[in-house]
Write an enzyme that holds these catalytic residues in place. Structure first.
Site, PDB file in Angstrom:
ATOM      1  N   THR A 117      18.084   4.669  40.105  1.00 45.59           N
ATOM      2  CA  THR A 117      18.644   4.811  38.764  1.00 45.59           C
ATOM      3  C   THR A 117      19.763   5.840  38.719  1.00 45.59           C
ATOM      4  O   THR A 117      19.775   6.808  39.494  1.00 45.59           O
ATOM      5  CB  THR A 117      17.545   5.250  37.776  1.00 45.59           C
ATOM      6  N   TYR A 142      11.534  11.026  34.867  1.00 41.71           N
ATOM      7  CA  TYR A 142      11.850   9.689  35.355  1.00 41.71           C
ATOM      8  C   TYR A 142      12.912   9.751  36.453  1.00 41.71           C
ATOM      9  O   TYR A 142      12.727   9.212  37.550  1.00 41.71           O
ATOM     10  CB  TYR A 142      12.331   8.807  34.204  1.00 41.71           C
TER      11      TYR A 142
END
Length: 344
Positions: A117, A142
């Site tokens: 990501t 995250y």
């Protein structure tokens, strides 16, 4: 070739499975169906219900199938949720990825494509565009959980006969142009999906978090990539590894940033109807602005996007929402019919 797709019943994973089947590959899917849907899978794929961190399930898959490569999507993805519950993200995204890597190494599976990501960058010092060599400063658990997984991949590749491509996604949106699958999770937080649901009357409003960022209109700026282009990058990454490519990290985005308000305007423009927007404060963990430099993917993987247009992304997302509404309506009617039949 046989490819194991973890999280293959989810949003991006189901698109990947269809693309692999379209390409004539043999596909095995592992998914616990916490957010995915069995009906979203191509029927040709062999399905295993289970958790990617379960070594018994992995052993069974490797015993029953000659796996040549793994594409790893399984994980948790909601940034604000990771801030509230960080340990579950380190468990689901990092610890379970370690289990999968270890199982792959033990089984002699040397080709691994990882779903990473852009959140590993946080807010870059020079935000437009960001290179893979930029400082890695995640602003959420995250992002950190994905960065830790990248580090494990790096070290595993240095120690074993194991090669990987880690694709750092920017904001994924849209749906299969053929209408076979799309973002179907109830309560999903993806901006374009939320806005499409609001445009179609399936949500009361769209919440905009933060209007005081150092951006042209005060809202966060992101690089939106169509899910089909992202899946195409995975196919290219798989080919790259099978041809003997060395470990690689590559951004996946278009190099064009859009603010939250610009995205909402695009949804209203494409759909032709207004909807309510609610403005509130910033959320913890959200970066200000981040746009991809995808030169590595274009040059090293020979990746060329086909859907790099915000209105096209929105159009496919709206089409999927309409189809999903019809499917849900049919499912409710069918459930009611069965209940009535059972009573009779």
């Amino acid at each position: 070739m046989t490819v194991l797709v973890t999280g293959g019943a989810g949003y991006i994973g189901s698109h990947m499975v269809w693309a692999l089947v379209d390409a004539g590959q043999d596909v095995v899917v592992l998914d616990r169906l916490s957010t995915g849907f069995r009906w979203a899978l191509a029927p040709e794929a062999r399905f295993y219900l289970g958790d990617v961190g379960d070594t018994d399930v992995l052993s069974r898959i490797f015993l029953e199938n000659q796996i040549d490569a793994i594409i790893h999507f399984a994980g948790s993805i909601v940034v604000p949720e990771s801030v509230v519950d960080p340990l579950s993200y380190y468990e689901n995204n990092t610890a379970k990825t370690r289990v999968l890597i270890a199982a792959a190494v033990a089984a002699g599976i040397s080709n691994f494509v990882f779903s990473s990501t852009a959140a590993v960058y946080g807010t870059p010092d020079n935000p437009v565009p960001v290179l893979e060599t930029a400082a890695l400063r995640p602003e959420s658990p995250y992002g950190m959980s994905k960065l830790m997984s990248e580090i494990m991949l790096r070290d595993a590749a240095a120690a074993h006969d194991f090669r990987y491509v880690a694709l750092r996604y920017f904001n994924v949106a849209g749906a299969d142009p053929r209408g076979r699958t799309g973002q179907s999770t109830v309560g999903a937080t993806h901006l374009i999906k939320v806005a499409c649901e609001a445009a179609l009357g399936r949500r009361m409003k769209v919440d905009v978090f933060g209007t005081d960022y150092a951006t042209p209109d005060g809202t966060g700026v992101r690089d939106y990539i169509h899910v089909s282009d992202l899946v195409a990058a995975h196919l290219k990454a798989l080919d790259y590894l099978l041809q003997g490519g060395e470990p690689l990290i590559a951004n996946c985005g278009y190099g064009q940033g859009y603010s939250v308000l610009q995205v909402l305007q695009a949804v209203k423009r494409v759909h032709g109807r207004d909807f309510e927007v609610n403005y509130s404060g910033r959320r913890a963990g959200d970066a200000v602005s981040i746009v991809a430099d995808a030169t590595v993917a274009r040059q090293k993987l020979d990746w060329t996007p086909s859907f790099a247009d915000l209105d096209l992304i929105v159009e496919t997302a709206l089409d999927w929402e309409r189809q999903l509404a019809r499917k849900n309506s049919y499912d409710i009617d069918e459930m009611h019919r069965r209940l009535v039949s059972a009573r009779l």
